[in-house]
Write an enzyme that holds these catalytic residues in place. Structure first.
Site, PDB file in Angstrom:
ATOM      1  N   LYS A  36       0.833  -1.208   0.000  1.00  0.00           N
ATOM      2  CA  LYS A  36       0.000   0.000   0.000  1.00  0.00           C
ATOM      3  C   LYS A  36       0.867   1.257   0.000  1.00  0.00           C
ATOM      4  O   LYS A  36       0.610   2.208  -0.742  1.00  0.00           O
ATOM      5  CB  LYS A  36      -0.885   0.040   1.263  1.00  0.00           C
ATOM      6  CG  LYS A  36      -2.196  -0.652   1.098  1.00  0.00           C
ATOM      7  CD  LYS A  36      -3.168  -0.325   2.233  1.00  0.00           C
ATOM      8  CE  LYS A  36      -4.386  -1.213   2.063  1.00  0.00           C
ATOM      9  NZ  LYS A  36      -5.372  -1.094   3.104  1.00  0.00           N
ATOM     10  N   THR A  86     -11.294  -2.407  12.712  1.00  0.00           N
ATOM     11  CA  THR A  86     -11.831  -3.050  13.919  1.00  0.00           C
ATOM     12  C   THR A  86     -12.857  -4.089  13.460  1.00  0.00           C
ATOM     13  O   THR A  86     -14.055  -3.920  13.649  1.00  0.00           O
ATOM     14  CB  THR A  86     -12.501  -2.011  14.855  1.00  0.00           C
ATOM     15  OG1 THR A  86     -13.393  -1.183  14.072  1.00  0.00           O
ATOM     16  CG2 THR A  86     -11.497  -1.126  15.537  1.00  0.00           C
ATOM     17  N   PHE A 152     -17.819   9.502  10.072  1.00  0.00           N
ATOM     18  CA  PHE A 152     -19.152   9.230   9.505  1.00  0.00           C
ATOM     19  C   PHE A 152     -19.160   9.172   7.977  1.00  0.00           C
ATOM     20  O   PHE A 152     -20.226   9.148   7.367  1.00  0.00           O
ATOM     21  CB  PHE A 152     -20.153  10.295   9.990  1.00  0.00           C
ATOM     22  CG  PHE A 152     -20.294  10.316  11.487  1.00  0.00           C
ATOM     23  CD1 PHE A 152     -21.070   9.366  12.137  1.00  0.00           C
ATOM     24  CD2 PHE A 152     -19.622  11.262  12.252  1.00  0.00           C
ATOM     25  CE1 PHE A 152     -21.186   9.352  13.525  1.00  0.00           C
ATOM     26  CE2 PHE A 152     -19.736  11.262  13.640  1.00  0.00           C
ATOM     27  CZ  PHE A 152     -20.520  10.312  14.281  1.00  0.00           C
ATOM     28  N   ASN A 251     -34.477   3.502   0.991  1.00  0.00           N
ATOM     29  CA  ASN A 251     -34.539   2.769  -0.275  1.00  0.00           C
ATOM     30  C   ASN A 251     -34.582   1.276   0.016  1.00  0.00           C
ATOM     31  O   ASN A 251     -33.636   0.722   0.588  1.00  0.00           O
ATOM     32  CB  ASN A 251     -33.312   3.059  -1.145  1.00  0.00           C
ATOM     33  CG  ASN A 251     -33.292   4.493  -1.603  1.00  0.00           C
ATOM     34  OD1 ASN A 251     -34.330   5.075  -1.932  1.00  0.00           O
ATOM     35  ND2 ASN A 251     -32.109   5.098  -1.599  1.00  0.00           N
ATOM     36  N   CYS A 260     -19.292  -1.635   7.336  1.00  0.00           N
ATOM     37  CA  CYS A 260     -19.685  -1.009   8.605  1.00  0.00           C
ATOM     38  C   CYS A 260     -20.994  -1.502   9.206  1.00  0.00           C
ATOM     39  O   CYS A 260     -21.009  -1.988  10.330  1.00  0.00           O
ATOM     40  CB  CYS A 260     -19.744   0.499   8.418  1.00  0.00           C
ATOM     41  SG  CYS A 260     -18.110   1.180   8.117  1.00  0.00           S
TER      42      CYS A 260
HETATM   43  N1  LIG Z   1     -14.822   2.149   5.616  1.00  0.00           N
HETATM   44  C1  LIG Z   1     -15.659   3.067   6.026  1.00  0.00           C
HETATM   45  O1  LIG Z   1     -16.486   3.563   5.271  1.00  0.00           O
HETATM   46  C2  LIG Z   1     -15.631   3.552   7.450  1.00  0.00           C
HETATM   47  C3  LIG Z   1     -16.336   4.717   7.796  1.00  0.00           C
HETATM   48  C4  LIG Z   1     -16.335   5.146   9.132  1.00  0.00           C
HETATM   49  C5  LIG Z   1     -15.618   4.434  10.095  1.00  0.00           C
HETATM   50  N2  LIG Z   1     -14.947   3.312   9.722  1.00  0.00           N
HETATM   51  C6  LIG Z   1     -14.135   2.636  10.740  1.00  0.00           C
HETATM   52  O2  LIG Z   1     -12.771   3.038  10.550  1.00  0.00           O
HETATM   53  C7  LIG Z   1     -11.876   1.962  10.837  1.00  0.00           C
HETATM   54  C8  LIG Z   1     -11.002   1.674   9.625  1.00  0.00           C
HETATM   55  O3  LIG Z   1     -11.838   1.193   8.592  1.00  0.00           O
HETATM   56  P1  LIG Z   1     -11.297   1.045   7.086  1.00  0.00           P
HETATM   57  O4  LIG Z   1     -12.454   0.635   6.269  1.00  0.00           O
HETATM   58  O5  LIG Z   1     -10.518   2.255   6.725  1.00  0.00           O
HETATM   59  O6  LIG Z   1     -10.283  -0.186   7.290  1.00  0.00           O
HETATM   60  P2  LIG Z   1      -9.273  -0.834   6.220  1.00  0.00           P
HETATM   61  O7  LIG Z   1      -9.234  -2.268   6.533  1.00  0.00           O
HETATM   62  O8  LIG Z   1      -9.606  -0.366   4.854  1.00  0.00           O
HETATM   63  O9  LIG Z   1      -7.855  -0.169   6.591  1.00  0.00           O
HETATM   64  C9  LIG Z   1      -7.160  -0.403   7.779  1.00  0.00           C
HETATM   65  C10 LIG Z   1      -5.671  -0.169   7.505  1.00  0.00           C
HETATM   66  O10 LIG Z   1      -4.926  -0.240   8.727  1.00  0.00           O
HETATM   67  C11 LIG Z   1      -3.668  -0.836   8.444  1.00  0.00           C
HETATM   68  N3  LIG Z   1      -3.050  -1.315   9.694  1.00  0.00           N
HETATM   69  C12 LIG Z   1      -3.375  -2.391  10.443  1.00  0.00           C
HETATM   70  N4  LIG Z   1      -2.548  -2.459  11.515  1.00  0.00           N
HETATM   71  C13 LIG Z   1      -1.719  -1.398  11.445  1.00  0.00           C
HETATM   72  C14 LIG Z   1      -0.653  -0.908  12.266  1.00  0.00           C
HETATM   73  N5  LIG Z   1      -0.283  -1.531  13.396  1.00  0.00           N
HETATM   74  N6  LIG Z   1       0.002   0.225  11.882  1.00  0.00           N
HETATM   75  C15 LIG Z   1      -0.353   0.858  10.748  1.00  0.00           C
HETATM   76  N7  LIG Z   1      -1.349   0.456   9.937  1.00  0.00           N
HETATM   77  C16 LIG Z   1      -2.018  -0.661  10.285  1.00  0.00           C
HETATM   78  C17 LIG Z   1      -4.014  -1.928   7.462  1.00  0.00           C
HETATM   79  O11 LIG Z   1      -2.861  -2.373   6.755  1.00  0.00           O
HETATM   80  C18 LIG Z   1      -5.039  -1.197   6.568  1.00  0.00           C
HETATM   81  O12 LIG Z   1      -4.392  -0.533   5.490  1.00  0.00           O
HETATM   82  C19 LIG Z   1     -12.776   0.816  11.291  1.00  0.00           C
HETATM   83  O13 LIG Z   1     -12.887   0.869  12.693  1.00  0.00           O
HETATM   84  C20 LIG Z   1     -14.110   1.121  10.638  1.00  0.00           C
HETATM   85  O14 LIG Z   1     -15.189   0.575  11.352  1.00  0.00           O
HETATM   86  C21 LIG Z   1     -14.917   2.867   8.432  1.00  0.00           C
HETATM   87  O1  LIG Z   2     -31.672   3.541   1.624  1.00  0.00           O
HETATM   88  C1  LIG Z   2     -30.703   2.769   1.656  1.00  0.00           C
HETATM   89  C2  LIG Z   2     -29.392   3.200   1.938  1.00  0.00           C
HETATM   90  C3  LIG Z   2     -28.365   2.250   1.966  1.00  0.00           C
HETATM   91  N1  LIG Z   2     -28.619   0.941   1.721  1.00  0.00           N
HETATM   92  C4  LIG Z   2     -27.517  -0.044   1.800  1.00  0.00           C
HETATM   93  O2  LIG Z   2     -26.824   0.141   3.023  1.00  0.00           O
HETATM   94  C5  LIG Z   2     -25.452  -0.199   2.880  1.00  0.00           C
HETATM   95  C6  LIG Z   2     -24.576   0.906   3.405  1.00  0.00           C
HETATM   96  O3  LIG Z   2     -24.695   2.053   2.593  1.00  0.00           O
HETATM   97  P1  LIG Z   2     -24.001   3.446   2.957  1.00  0.00           P
HETATM   98  O4  LIG Z   2     -24.401   3.848   4.310  1.00  0.00           O
HETATM   99  O5  LIG Z   2     -24.244   4.392   1.869  1.00  0.00           O
HETATM  100  O6  LIG Z   2     -22.468   3.033   2.891  1.00  0.00           O
HETATM  101  P2  LIG Z   2     -21.233   2.955   3.905  1.00  0.00           P
HETATM  102  O7  LIG Z   2     -20.073   3.448   3.143  1.00  0.00           O
HETATM  103  O8  LIG Z   2     -21.209   1.591   4.498  1.00  0.00           O
HETATM  104  O9  LIG Z   2     -21.521   4.052   5.061  1.00  0.00           O
HETATM  105  C7  LIG Z   2     -22.097   3.734   6.327  1.00  0.00           C
HETATM  106  O10 LIG Z   2     -21.148   3.203   7.213  1.00  0.00           O
HETATM  107  C8  LIG Z   2     -20.019   4.070   7.436  1.00  0.00           C
HETATM  108  C9  LIG Z   2     -19.043   3.306   8.292  1.00  0.00           C
HETATM  109  O11 LIG Z   2     -19.349   3.335   9.643  1.00  0.00           O
HETATM  110  C10 LIG Z   2     -20.504   5.347   8.090  1.00  0.00           C
HETATM  111  O12 LIG Z   2     -19.391   6.204   8.329  1.00  0.00           O
HETATM  112  C11 LIG Z   2     -21.523   6.037   7.177  1.00  0.00           C
HETATM  113  O13 LIG Z   2     -22.025   7.202   7.821  1.00  0.00           O
HETATM  114  C12 LIG Z   2     -22.659   5.052   6.903  1.00  0.00           C
HETATM  115  O14 LIG Z   2     -23.588   5.633   5.991  1.00  0.00           O
HETATM  116  C13 LIG Z   2     -25.254  -0.495   1.384  1.00  0.00           C
HETATM  117  O15 LIG Z   2     -25.257  -1.886   1.183  1.00  0.00           O
HETATM  118  C14 LIG Z   2     -26.467   0.130   0.710  1.00  0.00           C
HETATM  119  O16 LIG Z   2     -26.840  -0.534  -0.462  1.00  0.00           O
HETATM  120  C15 LIG Z   2     -29.910   0.514   1.433  1.00  0.00           C
HETATM  121  O17 LIG Z   2     -30.152  -0.674   1.213  1.00  0.00           O
HETATM  122  N2  LIG Z   2     -30.922   1.442   1.408  1.00  0.00           N
END
Ligand SMILES: NC(=O)c1ccc[n+]([C@@H]2O[C@H](COP(=O)([O-])OP(=O)(O)OC[C@H]3O[C@@H](n4cnc5c(N)ncnc54)[C@H](O)[C@@H]3O)[C@@H](O)[C@H]2O)c1
Ligand SMILES: O=c1ccn([C@@H]2O[C@H](COP(=O)(O)OP(=O)(O)O[C@H]3O[C@H](CO)[C@@H](O)[C@H](O)[C@H]3O)[C@@H](O)[C@H]2O)c(=O)[nH]1
Length: 438
Positions: A36, A86, A152, A251, A260
């Site tokens: 990465k 996580t 978020f 939807n 998530c």
């Molecule tokens: N993906 C989302 O849309 C989203 C949105 C809001 C919150 N979150 C939360 O944020 C967190 C991260 O989610 P993500 O989707 O970005 O995860 P991800 O799996 O895409 O990325 C995590 C990264 O951390 C790295 N990593 C692991 N151990 C490490 C270490 N010791 N030092 C440095 N890097 C290390 C991994 O190599 C990886 O690149 C989770 O808790 C998730 O629930 C995710």
């Molecule tokens: O009306 C709706 C809206 C969403 N979805 C489904 O719900 C899932 C999640 O969608 P979305 O919330 O847009 O995507 P994420 O990127 O997973 O985002 C959610 O999860 C993130 C990780 O925690 C949060 O940060 C965001 O606020 C929260 O929206 C997907 O499978 C969508 O297809 C539906 O079926 N109907």
């Protein structure tokens, strides 16, 4: 301007790092994954996210942003953001091994006072656990403050969401951390909601659980619509116009997926359970989502009888549009079941093809355009509402399929339009269209 390290360059860490650099901070994004870091250093993003590569190039060029493996120098900063994964453990709880590892590394590396900000979604009490871990392993005599700053953003619109969020939640326990976090986030010009650390941790889970509840609620309304001859889209629209309800996340479809909602709803159930509370609504939300994943297969089985030897086109593989993320995508369960029951699958996704190849059944064939996928197919399953699929001319299904049958899990087409064509069209919470000549 603050010197910041963001640990973990996944969806959240990379977007956070890039956006903090864009508003003028000096940011080092750290990861343990050499591949990465190498990719990022070459200007490429390991994830598909609109606008991200442009912002990476711009901020690397301006000197605000750099990428590094885990080294001592990378931690010589004022603020460290933790953004590692996580994931869900077998019992539904959040796996904190990566967070714990980062806490220990911070303790070994820091040489000056720092604020450690947790962006990862973590159970209540984790920020204090992080502080305890750091204090136990700290090598230098420095001050460490903690702050919870849950994220978020949604995948597929992560950069937009970072600059246009409804609020920034900051959980702190002293003024020093509060002031630093407020100063860092000021240029985003988004209202800051300040609270205690435990409440901030819970806000994240409660927000995701509530959104998941809206989805399961409308999916149940969709099932009722099918039984009573109503149209879920109109019901949702009519409900959503009440501002107390709101039109978003109503939807109906084949259930929520992604990295998530599934894991965070289970983690919150676990948190509640550990605290001695049965979170009944959320238990139902999770169960309904499980059931919802199979509604399309059920409809298809009733219509086709058997999948054995049938050529089935899957349109859309990622868990939602504008992302290559396949975590908990509906396409996983649906394709596995179709393959198991003898179907031959041709799949199309505009972005997630390579990610899908790593996890879907090896017998699945992938093509680069919808036309090729549906050519002579016995049936089409629509699993993600990519704009390429929504805007695909309906006449092509009639021209290219043997006998057009569509199972649309995302209600991509207007019933009125589809009924003008000779297509058997099954969607969610709407009447089935049998086409003009049947
Ligand atoms: N993906 C989302 O849309 C989203 C949105 C809001 C919150 N979150 C939360 O944020 C967190 C991260 O989610 P993500 O989707 O970005 O995860 P991800 O799996 O895409 O990325 C995590 C990264 O951390 C790295 N990593 C692991 N151990 C490490 C270490 N010791 N030092 C440095 N890097 C290390 C991994 O190599 C990886 O690149 C989770 O808790 C998730 O629930 C995710
Ligand atoms: O009306 C709706 C809206 C969403 N979805 C489904 O719900 C899932 C999640 O969608 P979305 O919330 O847009 O995507 P994420 O990127 O997973 O985002 C959610 O999860 C993130 C990780 O925690 C949060 O940060 C965001 O606020 C929260 O929206 C997907 O499978 C969508 O297809 C539906 O079926 N109907």
């Amino acid at each position: 301007m603050k010197k910041i390290a963001v640990v973990g360059t996944g969806y959240v860490g990379l977007v956070t790092g890039v956006c903090l650099a864009e508003i003028g901070h000096d940011v080092t994004c750290i990861d343990v994954d050499q591949e990465k870091i190498d990719l990022l250093k070459s200007g490429k993003s390991p994830i598909y996210e609109p606008d991200i590569e442009e912002l990476i190039s711009k901020n690397v060029a301006s000197g605000n942003l750099r990428f590094s493996l885990e080294t001592q120098d990378a931690y010589e900063v004022d603020v460290i953001y933790i953004a590692v994964g996580t994931p869900q453990k077998k019992d539904g709880s959040a796996d904190l091994q990566f967070v714990e590892e980062v806490a220990k590394r911070i303790a070994h590396r820091v040489k000056n006072d720092v604020v450690v900000v947790t962006k990862s979604t973590v159970p209540v009490g984790t920020n204090h656990f992080i502080l305890k871990m750091i204090q136990e392993h700290l090598q230098a005599e420095v001050r460490v403050d903690i702050a919870s700053n849950p994220e978020f953003l949604r995948e597929g619109s992560a950069i937009y969401d970072s600059f246009n969020g409804d609020r920034i939640v900051i959980g702190v326990e002293n003024d020093r951390a509060a002031l630093i976090l407020e100063e860092i986030n000021k240029p985003f010009n988004i209202p800051i909601f300040k609270t205690d650390i435990r409440s901030a941790e819970l806000i994240k889970y409660a927000a995701n659980a509530f959104l998941a509840t809206k989805i399961s609620f409308i999916n149940e309304i969709a099932s009722i619509c099918e039984k009573v001859g109503a149209n879920v889209e109109d019901v949702s629209m009519g409900m959503g116009k009440d501002q107390r309800i709101g039109s978003q996340f109503l939807n109906a479809g084949i259930g929520y997926g992604g990295s998530c909602f599934p894991k965070d709803t289970n983690a919150l159930l676990h948190i509640a359970n550990e605290a001695g509370y049965q979170f009944q609504i959320l238990s139902s939300v999770v169960k309904i989502n499980e059931t919802q994943k199979s509604v399309l297969i059920k409809k298809a089985k009733e219509r086709l009888g058997t999948f054995h030897g049938k050529k089935i086109a899957l349109l859309g593989l990622s868990f939602k549009p504008n992302t290559d993320d396949m975590r908990e995508a509906a396409s996983i369960d649906i394709s596995n079941q179709l393959v198991e029951e003898g179907a031959n699958i041709i799949a199309f996704d505009p972005v997630a093809k390579n990610a899908a190849k790593k996890i879907l059944h090896p017998t699945i064939q992938y093509v680069d355009c919808i036309k090729e996928a549906i050519q002579d197919a016995d049936a089409v399953f629509i699993l993600t509402e990519w704009k390429e699929i929504v805007h695909f001319p309906i006449t092509n299904y009639v021209k290219l399929m043997k006998h057009p049958i569509i199972f649309d899990g995302r209600n991509c087409y207007h019933l009125e339009e589809i009924s003008q064509h000779s297509i058997d069209y099954y969607s969610i919470g709407r009447t089935t269209s049998k086409g003009i000549d049947r």
